[in-house]
Design an enzyme around this catalytic site. Structure first.
Site, PDB file in Angstrom:
ATOM      1  N   SER A 139      -1.262  -5.928  -6.557  1.00  0.00           N
ATOM      2  CA  SER A 139      -0.092  -6.788  -6.395  1.00  0.00           C
ATOM      3  C   SER A 139       0.022  -7.752  -7.566  1.00  0.00           C
ATOM      4  CB  SER A 139      -0.266  -7.594  -5.098  1.00  0.00           C
ATOM      5  OG  SER A 139       0.661  -8.641  -5.060  1.00  0.00           O
TER       6      SER A 139
ATOM      7  N   TYR B  46      -5.654 -13.415   0.693  1.00  0.00           N
ATOM      8  CA  TYR B  46      -4.996 -12.119   0.482  1.00  0.00           C
ATOM      9  C   TYR B  46      -5.110 -11.708  -0.989  1.00  0.00           C
ATOM     10  CZ  TYR B  46      -1.230  -8.874  -0.604  1.00  0.00           C
ATOM     11  OH  TYR B  46      -0.526  -7.803  -1.095  1.00  0.00           O
TER      12      TYR B  46
ATOM     13  N   LYS C 146      -7.177  -8.465  -3.191  1.00  0.00           N
ATOM     14  CA  LYS C 146      -6.670  -7.557  -4.241  1.00  0.00           C
ATOM     15  C   LYS C 146      -7.542  -7.645  -5.490  1.00  0.00           C
ATOM     16  CE  LYS C 146      -3.178  -5.909  -1.945  1.00  0.00           C
ATOM     17  NZ  LYS C 146      -3.335  -4.588  -1.321  1.00  0.00           N
TER      18      LYS C 146
HETATM   19  P1  NAD Z   1       2.881  -2.694   5.487  1.00  0.00           P
HETATM   20  O1  NAD Z   1       2.208  -3.705   6.336  1.00  0.00           O
HETATM   21  O2  NAD Z   1       4.259  -2.278   5.842  1.00  0.00           O
HETATM   22  O3  NAD Z   1       1.967  -1.387   5.359  1.00  0.00           O
HETATM   23  C1  NAD Z   1       0.560  -1.438   5.417  1.00  0.00           C
HETATM   24  C2  NAD Z   1       0.110  -0.427   6.458  1.00  0.00           C
HETATM   25  O4  NAD Z   1      -1.310  -0.440   6.550  1.00  0.00           O
HETATM   26  C3  NAD Z   1       0.676  -0.741   7.844  1.00  0.00           C
HETATM   27  O5  NAD Z   1       1.330   0.400   8.332  1.00  0.00           O
HETATM   28  C4  NAD Z   1      -0.568  -1.079   8.669  1.00  0.00           C
HETATM   29  O6  NAD Z   1      -0.426  -0.684  10.017  1.00  0.00           O
HETATM   30  C5  NAD Z   1      -1.641  -0.318   7.934  1.00  0.00           C
HETATM   31  N1  NAD Z   1      -3.005  -0.855   8.095  1.00  0.00           N
HETATM   32  C6  NAD Z   1      -3.420  -2.129   7.918  1.00  0.00           C
HETATM   33  N2  NAD Z   1      -4.731  -2.214   8.124  1.00  0.00           N
HETATM   34  C7  NAD Z   1      -5.170  -0.967   8.442  1.00  0.00           C
HETATM   35  C8  NAD Z   1      -6.433  -0.405   8.761  1.00  0.00           C
HETATM   36  N3  NAD Z   1      -7.540  -1.155   8.833  1.00  0.00           N
HETATM   37  N4  NAD Z   1      -6.519   0.917   9.027  1.00  0.00           N
HETATM   38  C9  NAD Z   1      -5.401   1.696   8.963  1.00  0.00           C
HETATM   39  N5  NAD Z   1      -4.188   1.226   8.676  1.00  0.00           N
HETATM   40  C10 NAD Z   1      -4.067  -0.093   8.410  1.00  0.00           C
HETATM   41  O7  NAD Z   1       2.826  -3.251   3.997  1.00  0.00           O
HETATM   42  P2  NAD Z   1       3.564  -2.708   2.681  1.00  0.00           P
HETATM   43  O8  NAD Z   1       4.554  -3.721   2.278  1.00  0.00           O
HETATM   44  O9  NAD Z   1       3.962  -1.300   2.840  1.00  0.00           O
HETATM   45  O10 NAD Z   1       2.347  -2.827   1.664  1.00  0.00           O
HETATM   46  C11 NAD Z   1       1.533  -1.728   1.339  1.00  0.00           C
HETATM   47  C12 NAD Z   1       0.460  -2.188   0.365  1.00  0.00           C
HETATM   48  O11 NAD Z   1       1.090  -2.756  -0.785  1.00  0.00           O
HETATM   49  C13 NAD Z   1      -0.431  -3.289   0.928  1.00  0.00           C
HETATM   50  O12 NAD Z   1      -1.765  -3.061   0.473  1.00  0.00           O
HETATM   51  C14 NAD Z   1       0.113  -4.553   0.318  1.00  0.00           C
HETATM   52  O13 NAD Z   1      -0.880  -5.543   0.169  1.00  0.00           O
HETATM   53  C15 NAD Z   1       0.587  -4.041  -1.035  1.00  0.00           C
HETATM   54  N6  NAD Z   1       1.672  -4.867  -1.620  1.00  0.00           N
HETATM   55  C16 NAD Z   1       2.794  -5.114  -0.883  1.00  0.00           C
HETATM   56  C17 NAD Z   1       3.788  -5.916  -1.422  1.00  0.00           C
HETATM   57  C18 NAD Z   1       5.016  -6.249  -0.611  1.00  0.00           C
HETATM   58  O14 NAD Z   1       5.672  -7.245  -0.918  1.00  0.00           O
HETATM   59  N7  NAD Z   1       5.398  -5.471   0.371  1.00  0.00           N
HETATM   60  C19 NAD Z   1       3.637  -6.453  -2.709  1.00  0.00           C
HETATM   61  C20 NAD Z   1       2.475  -6.159  -3.429  1.00  0.00           C
HETATM   62  C21 NAD Z   1       1.494  -5.356  -2.872  1.00  0.00           C
END
Ligand code: NAD
Ligand code: UDP
Length: 358
Positions: free
Chosen positions: A130, A154, A158
């Site tokens: 991120s 958080y 990362k």
């Molecule tokens: P999201 O919460 O929609 O998706 C993450 C998924 O991981 C969810 O479906 C959740 O149920 C699943 N999950 C969490 N812990 C788990 C575990 N222990 N076992 C199995 N499944 C698990 O989030 P997103 O926005 O799709 O983000 C995806 C990735 O991208 C994340 O790692 C997040 O940190 C990173 N990210 C997101 C953003 C953003 O703004 N959306 C920005 C930068 C990085």
């Protein structure tokens, strides 16, 4: 040639579901594991439908990443070309309140995954990092070489995972690891059939605007109008989630390059947009007025963050295509069709269950 199998952790989530669709239509066999902590299995069913004839190449397992025996079993039955690792908790405020939850889920989950991958000789990884790792950037655009700092637990998960991956690669250069630092993903698939459906109070700007637009919340709180920016509000690099999904396909192709080892790429547009500019673009796309109140700055928020996109353009041969207006149009299309997300009464959710299927 046999169809390549990709494991996607967190594939039912926002970015994951859009990426799984791109994988399927690009011809990959895709196995998703997700504990559905912040997502719905309905997203998987919709992805399967959107993928048409390719939908049969999708399988889903409701599994927690920290469940090593379950993970071992999945790897025992399928030979994976690579893993795209999305799963994790991502709410900054919650991570400050519950650091152990975040360290346990994000770090233990990743370590378990890496151990199981190593045990099965699967050493190709694409990881969701991120822009949060740039902390409060001293200079923009952020390049992959910019100084790193984390402002909350958080962000530290990362940073730690980036370091863990680097150490694993140093110890065993057979690993190929691509770490993607996403900027601010918004928007939805143009079909309006999949999109972001956060559980609880959203942290991020666009999901909050979306909930105000459908009357779920009365007003958007703008965190600070005294920044040194175009209109005093915070500036971010918003990127269409479909562009982001395509960045993952580009990263998978890059893993086929024999010279790749451990590489980091920014995925952003290289353009900054303020909170007020985003609200105006959303109002234009939706025809809805978004009531605002101005509040103090949110602790830990950076003033201006946007990406240098040169490395991804040059080495991944990938560039974001969609504009802010496109992002708002697709966001509104999703939210107006699913005002309460996947649980909207209008949605055909009757066949949802919590098991596994192929
Ligand atoms: P999201 O919460 O929609 O998706 C993450 C998924 O991981 C969810 O479906 C959740 O149920 C699943 N999950 C969490 N812990 C788990 C575990 N222990 N076992 C199995 N499944 C698990 O989030 P997103 O926005 O799709 O983000 C995806 C990735 O991208 C994340 O790692 C997040 O940190 C990173 N990210 C997101 C953003 C953003 O703004 N959306 C920005 C930068 C990085
Ligand atoms: N923001 C806001 N009100 C909200 C949520 C966010 O004014 O309810 C602002 C925030 O201060 C920042 C921008 O919108 O300037 C983007 O915030 P977000 O949390 O979406 O992304 P991040 O700050 O994590 O990059």
């Amino acid at each position: 040639m046999a169809t390549k199998a990709i494991l996607v952790t967190g594939g039912a989530g926002y970015i994951g579901s859009h990426t799984v669709l791109q994988l399927l239509v690009s011809g990959f066999k895709t196995v998703v594991i997700d504990n559905l902590n912040n997502s719905s299995e309905i997203a998987m069913r919709r992805v399967k439908e959107l993928a048409g004839e390719f939908g049969n190449n999708l399988s889903f397992h409701k599994v927690d990443l920290r469940d090593k025996p379950a993970l071992m079993q999945i790897f025992d039955t399928t030979m994976f070309e690579a893993v795209i690792h999305f799963s994790g908790l991502k709410a900054v405020g919650e991570s400050v309140q519950k650091p152990l939850l975040y360290y346990n889920n994000n770090l233990i989950g990743t370590i378990t995954l890496l151990e199981v991958m190593a045990a099965h000789g699967c050493k190709n990884l694409v990881f969701s990092s991120s822009a949060t790792v740039y902390g409060w950037p001293k200079e923009v655009p952020c390049t992959e070489e910019s100084p790193l700092s984390a402002l909350n637990p958080y962000g530290r998960t990362k940073l730690f995972i980036e370091e863990i991956c680097r150490d694993i690669y140093r110890a065993d250069p057979e690993w190929k690891m691509i770490l993607l630092r996403y900027f601010n993903p918004i928007g939805a698939h143009p079909s309006g059939y999949i999109g972001e459906d956060p559980h609880g109070v959203p942290n991020n700007l666009m999901p909050f605007i979306q909930q105000v637009a459908v009357g779920k919340r009365p007003v958007l709180t703008v965190f600070g109008n005294d920044y040194n920016t175009v209109d005093g509000t915070g500036v971010r690099d918003y990127i269409h989630v479909v562009d982001l999904a395509e960045g993952h396909i580009a990263a998978l192709h890059k893993l086929e390059d024999s010279k790749i080892g451990y590489e980091v790429f920014n995925l952003g547009t290289g353009k900054g947009t303020s909170v007020f500019q985003m609200v105006a673009a959303f109002e234009k796309a939706s025809g809805k007025k978004i009531p605002l109140v101005i509040a103090d700055r949110r602790p830990g928020d950076a003033e201006i963050v946007y990406a240098s996109t040169e490395k991804a353009e040059r080495e991944l041969n990938w560039k974001a295509k969609y504009s802010i207006d496109d992002m708002c149009r697709d966001q509104w299309n999703w939210v107006s069709k699913n005002p309460y997300g996947y649980e909207s009464p209008e949605s055909n959710n009757n066949n949802a269950d919590n098991g596994c299927y192929t």
